[in-house]
Motif scaffolding. Structure first.
Motif, PDB file in Angstrom:
ATOM      1  N   GLN A 234      43.355  50.819  33.625  1.00 58.12           N
ATOM      2  CA  GLN A 234      42.007  50.722  34.190  1.00 58.12           C
ATOM      3  C   GLN A 234      42.030  50.933  35.699  1.00 58.12           C
ATOM      4  O   GLN A 234      42.903  50.421  36.400  1.00 58.12           O
ATOM      5  N   ALA A 235      41.048  51.675  36.211  1.00 64.22           N
ATOM      6  CA  ALA A 235      40.903  51.837  37.656  1.00 64.22           C
ATOM      7  C   ALA A 235      40.366  50.546  38.256  1.00 64.22           C
ATOM      8  O   ALA A 235      39.557  49.839  37.637  1.00 64.22           O
ATOM      9  N   VAL A 236      40.823  50.205  39.465  1.00 63.74           N
ATOM     10  CA  VAL A 236      40.367  48.993  40.148  1.00 63.74           C
ATOM     11  C   VAL A 236      39.771  49.377  41.498  1.00 63.74           C
ATOM     12  O   VAL A 236      40.179  50.349  42.133  1.00 63.74           O
ATOM     13  N   SER A 237      38.797  48.586  41.936  1.00 66.49           N
ATOM     14  CA  SER A 237      38.143  48.828  43.218  1.00 66.49           C
ATOM     15  C   SER A 237      37.501  47.532  43.686  1.00 66.49           C
ATOM     16  O   SER A 237      37.321  46.601  42.888  1.00 66.49           O
ATOM     17  N   PRO A 238      37.141  47.428  44.962  1.00 64.53           N
ATOM     18  CA  PRO A 238      37.323  48.469  45.977  1.00 64.53           C
ATOM     19  C   PRO A 238      38.725  48.415  46.569  1.00 64.53           C
ATOM     20  O   PRO A 238      39.373  47.362  46.517  1.00 64.53           O
ATOM     21  N   PRO A 239      39.196  49.513  47.140  1.00 65.09           N
ATOM     22  CA  PRO A 239      40.469  49.478  47.864  1.00 65.09           C
ATOM     23  C   PRO A 239      40.277  48.898  49.256  1.00 65.09           C
ATOM     24  O   PRO A 239      39.144  48.765  49.746  1.00 65.09           O
ATOM     25  N   SER A 240      41.368  48.547  49.884  1.00 66.09           N
ATOM     26  CA  SER A 240      41.322  48.109  51.283  1.00 66.09           C
ATOM     27  C   SER A 240      40.927  49.277  52.184  1.00 66.09           C
ATOM     28  O   SER A 240      41.141  50.444  51.848  1.00 66.09           O
ATOM     29  N   ILE A 241      40.350  48.945  53.339  1.00 66.77           N
ATOM     30  CA  ILE A 241      39.992  49.938  54.347  1.00 66.77           C
ATOM     31  C   ILE A 241      40.767  49.618  55.613  1.00 66.77           C
ATOM     32  O   ILE A 241      40.689  48.488  56.129  1.00 66.77           O
ATOM     33  N   TYR A 242      41.521  50.582  56.104  1.00 63.59           N
ATOM     34  CA  TYR A 242      42.419  50.362  57.237  1.00 63.59           C
ATOM     35  C   TYR A 242      41.679  49.756  58.428  1.00 63.59           C
ATOM     36  O   TYR A 242      40.681  50.299  58.902  1.00 63.59           O
ATOM     37  N   GLY A 243      42.153  48.607  58.890  1.00 64.53           N
ATOM     38  CA  GLY A 243      41.614  47.945  60.064  1.00 64.53           C
ATOM     39  C   GLY A 243      40.283  47.263  59.863  1.00 64.53           C
ATOM     40  O   GLY A 243      39.751  46.647  60.792  1.00 64.53           O
ATOM     41  N   VAL A 244      39.726  47.328  58.641  1.00 71.04           N
ATOM     42  CA  VAL A 244      38.379  46.797  58.412  1.00 71.04           C
ATOM     43  C   VAL A 244      38.349  45.750  57.307  1.00 71.04           C
ATOM     44  O   VAL A 244      37.944  44.608  57.526  1.00 71.04           O
ATOM     45  N   GLU A 245      38.760  46.135  56.094  1.00 68.47           N
ATOM     46  CA  GLU A 245      38.657  45.248  54.943  1.00 68.47           C
ATOM     47  C   GLU A 245      39.980  45.157  54.195  1.00 68.47           C
ATOM     48  O   GLU A 245      40.673  46.165  54.042  1.00 68.47           O
ATOM     49  N   ASP A 246      40.265  43.963  53.738  1.00 66.29           N
ATOM     50  CA  ASP A 246      41.493  43.699  52.990  1.00 66.29           C
ATOM     51  C   ASP A 246      41.111  43.316  51.564  1.00 66.29           C
ATOM     52  O   ASP A 246      40.398  42.339  51.350  1.00 66.29           O
ATOM     53  N   HIS A 247      41.550  44.105  50.585  1.00 64.42           N
ATOM     54  CA  HIS A 247      41.288  43.782  49.182  1.00 64.42           C
ATOM     55  C   HIS A 247      42.615  43.658  48.435  1.00 64.42           C
ATOM     56  O   HIS A 247      43.552  44.411  48.695  1.00 64.42           O
ATOM     57  N   TYR A 248      42.653  42.733  47.493  1.00 66.16           N
ATOM     58  CA  TYR A 248      43.880  42.455  46.768  1.00 66.16           C
ATOM     59  C   TYR A 248      43.551  41.965  45.371  1.00 66.16           C
ATOM     60  O   TYR A 248      42.416  41.597  45.053  1.00 66.16           O
ATOM     61  N   ILE A 249      44.565  41.957  44.521  1.00 61.58           N
ATOM     62  CA  ILE A 249      44.491  41.318  43.209  1.00 61.58           C
ATOM     63  C   ILE A 249      45.789  40.540  43.014  1.00 61.58           C
ATOM     64  O   ILE A 249      46.871  41.051  43.311  1.00 61.58           O
ATOM     65  N   SER A 250      45.679  39.313  42.536  1.00 58.99           N
ATOM     66  CA  SER A 250      46.853  38.496  42.242  1.00 58.99           C
ATOM     67  C   SER A 250      47.152  38.560  40.747  1.00 58.99           C
ATOM     68  O   SER A 250      46.241  38.429  39.925  1.00 58.99           O
TER      69      SER A 250
END
Length: 286
Positions: free
Chosen positions: A139-155
């Motif tokens: 499965q595709a996951v989103s949103p991705p992180s954006i350099y210098g702006v937003e941090d996204h993760y999955i544990s």
């Protein structure tokens, strides 16, 4: 003399050889002689382990070539080359598998060193997804992180189930753990009851005649928060399924192409923070 001994110890902790280095990509591509594979990772010393949890940052690489792969994962494995058993879960960009450049959740397994068994996701029997799971392999996951702006993760966590002996996979960054499925205990006999080694790694694979893709965010670890990819909040599980802080003396650093991709030293000074950063830009040759 003391300084020499310290430097030698640091070198051994970084370059110590391990069968985990010879993952599916490394073995397959070098047999064919047409692909390169590189890692930036930590793994445990030989022992007996019951699973791990980690927070993995999500980064998309929109300009991957079709046969390039870049991602990060957690891995439990036996520690011999012949008859190597391994279970893996993580996130990657792999256009040849998905026909797009999105980030996808993936699983992988083998019980014979990737020679004839195992597959990505649900391409063959092995991983059993949970009924109605909100995140399934491929499965595709989103949103991705954006350099210098937003941090996204999955544990995610992968550990033995004390009741069944299966290796169970969870998503752990929601309000409550989400059961994603399991690897049956009979799938990899050498991992019954536990695993001799575990690993957390960033990786890339690409044709030798192409410049290599980005690893992680495409930036080196020293750039820090919201800029470099990371694997954080690393936990070990005990035989009862309870998480606990890792012993950093058990963690060994592996880095095979430092001019292209790097990995920071692991930091476990703050409770629940045990982490490292990794990655590097596109353009690696060889």
């Amino acid at each position: 003399m003391i300084m020499f001994m310290i430097l030698f110890w640091m070198y051994e902790k970084t370059r110590r050889p391990t069968p985990l280095f010879y993952s599916r990509r490394h073995i397959q591509t070098n047999q064919e002689g047409s692909y390169a594979y590189h890692v930036a990772m930590y793994h445990t010393d030989k022992g007996w382990y019951f699973g791990t949890r980690a927070k993995i940052s999500i980064w998309r690489q929109p300009y991957h070539g079709r046969y390039q792969e870049s991602g990060a994962s957690i891995l439990v494995a036996s520690n011999e080359v012949e008859g190597f058993n391994a279970l893996e879960a993580g996130f990657h960009v792999y256009p040849d598998l998905y026909n797009d450049n999105d980030v996808h959740f993936f699983t992988y397994w083998t019980k014979d060193n990737y020679k004839s068994t195992g597959c990505y996701n649900l391409k063959c029997g092995g991983f059993v997804p949970a009924t109605g799971a909100e995140l399934v392999p491929g499965q595709a996951v989103s949103p991705p992180s954006i350099y210098g702006v937003e941090d996204h993760y999955i544990s995610i966590s992968l550990h033995t189930d004390p009741a069944t002996g299966d290796w169970v996979l969870f998503r752990d960054d929601l309000d409550k753990p989400l059961f994603l499925g399991h690897f049956p205990q009979e799938l990899c006999p050498k991992l019954n009851g536990g695993a001799p080694q575990m690993a957390w790694n960033g990786f890339v694979s690409y044709p030798n005649n192409d410049p290599g893709p980005e690893m992680g965010s495409g930036h080196f670890p020293e750039e820090g928060d919201r800029r470099a990819a990371y694997i954080k909040n690393i936990k070990f599980f005990d035989s009862h399924g309870h998480g606990h802080e890792p012993n950093t003396e058990l963690l060994l650093r592996v880095l095979d192409k430092p001019d292209c991709y790097n990995v920071s030293y692991i930091d476990c000074e703050v409770k629940d923070r045990c982490y490292f950063s990794y990655g590097g830009p596109s353009g690696c040759i060889g």
